[in-house]
Write an enzyme that holds these catalytic residues in place. Structure first.
Site, short mmCIF file in Angstrom:
data_model
loop_
_atom_site.label_atom_id
_atom_site.label_comp_id
_atom_site.label_asym_id
_atom_site.label_seq_id
_atom_site.Cartn_x
_atom_site.Cartn_y
_atom_site.Cartn_z
N LYS A 93 -17.56 -74.16 22.40
CA LYS A 93 -17.93 -75.05 23.52
C LYS A 93 -16.87 -76.12 23.66
CE LYS A 93 -21.92 -73.75 24.98
NZ LYS A 93 -22.18 -73.46 26.36
N HIS A 111 -6.68 -72.52 16.07
CA HIS A 111 -6.59 -71.46 17.08
C HIS A 111 -5.89 -70.24 16.44
CE1 HIS A 111 -6.45 -69.81 21.11
NE2 HIS A 111 -5.24 -69.38 20.84
C1 GRF Z 1 -11.30 -68.33 13.86
O1 GRF Z 1 -10.48 -67.24 14.11
C2 GRF Z 1 -10.84 -69.52 14.64
O2 GRF Z 1 -9.46 -69.61 14.75
C3 GRF Z 1 -11.43 -69.23 15.99
O3 GRF Z 1 -12.71 -68.71 15.71
C4 GRF Z 1 -12.70 -68.09 14.42
C5 GRF Z 1 -13.76 -68.74 13.60
O4 GRF Z 1 -13.98 -68.11 12.40
N1 GRF Z 1 -11.36 -70.36 16.85
P1 GRF Z 1 -14.96 -68.73 11.33
O5 GRF Z 1 -16.27 -69.07 12.04
O6 GRF Z 1 -14.31 -69.96 10.77
O7 GRF Z 1 -15.17 -67.68 10.30
#
Ligand code: GRF
Length: 193
Positions: A93, A111
């Protein structure tokens, strides 16, 4: 800043949250994750927070249809825990703009690609890795950056690459990138300190 009070926003599994908690414990970073906030009531990130005795909050527009009420609730959590760093770790969000402005320079996001490439609208989750593979890039990676008012745009704090292999699927690439996310997120928090 000596004792960092961190809030992590996460929508899913929370493996980055866990990596941060573990790194703080292991490396004695002078700080603590004091609040975990999710828009998704079934996010495993909330469960991880409970397991670690960290205050866990489900804040969504379903629960708070009035944006002013939602903002007030977020502010009360952030101020209540004297938060001085917000970490977006897989948060699906947009943060309310008031929070982005108020915490300018104190919000970071992870990211799963090498920004400024493969960022912006639609570039989340597996879409990112599909786009990287389709573009024929030889490298991907992960980026931790400051959050400003433009999506995926703020100054980069840490970035690390991984190779894109000839037989990669988006899922294989995602797993390789996730491994380095777990390394660079704690690094970014150390750098912030
Ligand atoms: C990760 O790849 C992060 O970069 C992206 O969403 C994913 C989250 O993974 N924005 P987690 O919930 O930390 O396992």
């Amino acid at each position: 800043m000596t004792n960092l009070s961190i809030a992590v926003f996460a929508s899913g599994s929370g493996s980055n949250l866990q990596a941060l908690i573990d790194a703080i414990k292991a490396r004695s970073i002078s700080g603590r994750v004091n609040a975990v906030i999710s828009n998704n009531s079934s996010a495993f990130a909330l469960k991880r927070a409970e397991n670690e005795h960290i205050a866990a909050y489900h804040i969504s527009s379903k629960r708070y249809p009035d944006p002013t009420a939602l903002l007030a609730e977020l502010e009360s959590i952030l101020y209540g825990h004297s938060i001085n760093l917000i970490v977006l770790a897989g948060y699906m969000k947009l943060l309310p703009i008031e929070i982005v402005r108020c915490y300018k320079g104190r919000i970071i996001n992870i990211h799963p690609a090498l920004l400024p490439k493969f960022g912006g609208k639609g570039m989340y989750g597996i879409n990112v890795h599909k786009a990287v593979i389709e573009s024929g890039e030889r490298y991907s990676g992960a980026t931790v950056h400051f959050v400003d008012e433009v999506y995926d745009n703020g100054a980069i704090l840490v970035q690390r690459t991984v190779p894109v292999l000839p037989d990669d699927t988006p899922e294989l690439l995602a797993a390789r990138v996730l491994e380095i996310e777990h390394q660079i997120l704690p690094q970014a928090v150390s750098l912030f300190l």
